[in-house]
Structures are given as structure tokens and as C-alpha cells.
Design a protein around this motif. Sequence first.
Motif: not given
Length: 301
Positions: A152, A184, A187, A189-190, A198, A200, A212, A214-215, A217-218
Motif C-alpha cells: 500500500h 477479499q 477489497a 483494506y482500510k 486508502d 484507488a 479503478e 476496487l472495481k 478487484i471485485s
Amino acid sequence: MEALENLPPIARLSDRVVRVLGQNPGKFTLQGTNTYIVGSRNPYTLIDTGEGKEEYIPFLASALKEHAPPSDPQQPDISDIIISHRHGDHIGGLPSVLALLRQSLPPGSFEPNRGGSALHDLVDGQTLEIGSSTSLRVLHTPGHTVDSICLHFPEDNAVFTADTVLGQGTAVFEDLSTYISSLQSLAAYKDKEPGKRDYALLYPGHGPVVKEGLKTISTYIQHRLERESQIVQVLQSPAPDNAEVWTPWTIVSKIYAAYPESLWLPASHGVILHLRKLEKDGKVRFLGGEGKDGRWQLSTS
């Protein structure tokens, strides 16, 4: 198949990140292995080293000279090298990179690898301070390999994902259960530190920057779960050719019926990994056999 984006050998991605391609394009490496020079001034941190192609070193040297020039002549160009995982296209270039760095050391500076061990294990959650105001947070993300990590990088609102998430296409993995768990975790992680963002962006091990994150990873997670659902649906139907049970090969022949048979063998490897995950989940049973001819059925318990 999605056309690969044309990436330059060297690209400045932000004030603190320069990407240098490993000069090893291929079927599994896409445009080549991405290596990253990270930091606002020297000494920088290098993430991954390519696979050892001699063409890579001149580009790395040029990037250090023109895109990440030293601001302190008494400090080395690079003080730390982080390897994301054990695969040869990420670690194979380490000897030639070290040889380059030794050539560029200023008089009287320290020598890499002198005194003590130069190798250090990274710990999940560990914060690595690089430079005066830059840090990387280690995220253990096994699945692609058991030792895979992501990093990160809050200053860029980004995560270096290595081969856990690619810039194009989907990643391969050794263990699907742990891989999905890692996705997961990414996705969810904070950053826990006050004032830290966080993320993007994704800076992947292969392919372009993912805007994008997170999108994407989802989408990875959804794709794997959809494939798992397909396999379960196949197992719920009668096996072909009067067979009592399904095999990875007959499952592939059902799911990939519209694809050339030349693709079935690599697809069967992925099906086997899905079946192993389903076995861990208690949803299927392994009855014996090897590889694509192994025998599997739904669990009745």
C-alpha cells in the motif's frame, strides 16, 4: 483476446513512482514485468528486478539518471530492493541490478550486501519508511504464490499489486482459496493511520496502471465465484458417456465447449484448482485419479 496497451520502456507515473519495463514480453508477462522506482529523492526503493534480461539494465540506468536523478550525491541511487514474490520474472534480475548499483556508488558510500544479511523477510502490516516522507505498507496476499505481497502506497492513493491483480486480463494462482481470501482482504483494506488515504489506483506487476482498483478487484472475485458456480452446476448433472463421475477434462469439455480444444488443457488446470477449493469448502469429494482424469463428485454430507 484483449489487445495489449503499448507501454513505453520507462514512464513516470507520479511524482514518486517511475515504471521501468523488464524487457521480457510474453504470453504470461504481457508487455513485460513492471519494476518500479519509488521515492521523492535518492536513495530510492526498487520494487522487483525483472527476470535478468540484459536489455533491462540500460533502461534502469537511464531511468535513474533522467527520471529519478540523485539530489544527494553522497547517497546511493537505490538503498532497498523489494521482491514481491519468488517467480523468476520478478527476482531473476537481482544480480545484474546489484552489479549496476555497485558501479554507481559515490566514493565513500556504503556497499550493498556488506556486513550482515542483505535479505530480510517482510511481515504483514509492516510499514517501510523510504525517504523523508514516503512509506509503504506490506500486505501479505498469498494465492498467486504463498509468498506474494502487495504494497500500500498512500502517497499515491495506490497499491502495488505485483501478480495478484494485473493491469490487463486475469491472474493465475497456486491456491484458489487463499487467493480469493487475499482479494477479499484487498477489497476491504482500510488504512488505519490517521490522515492516511486508502487507495484507488493499482500499480500491477504486468500491464498498465489500473485506475479503478476496487472495481477491478471485485470483478476478479466475481469472475472466480461465477466459474465455481458453473463447475457446481456441471457436477449436479449426469456425467457424459455413461461415466459415473465427472473429471476435470469432462467438466472443461462442458464449460468450454465453444472454445478450441487446444485451450482445454490449460483450462483443466484452473478447474482442478477450483475443485480443490470446493473440496476445502466441503462441497465436493475427490475419488482418486490424477490431473485432468481425476474423479470428482458433489459431497453428499
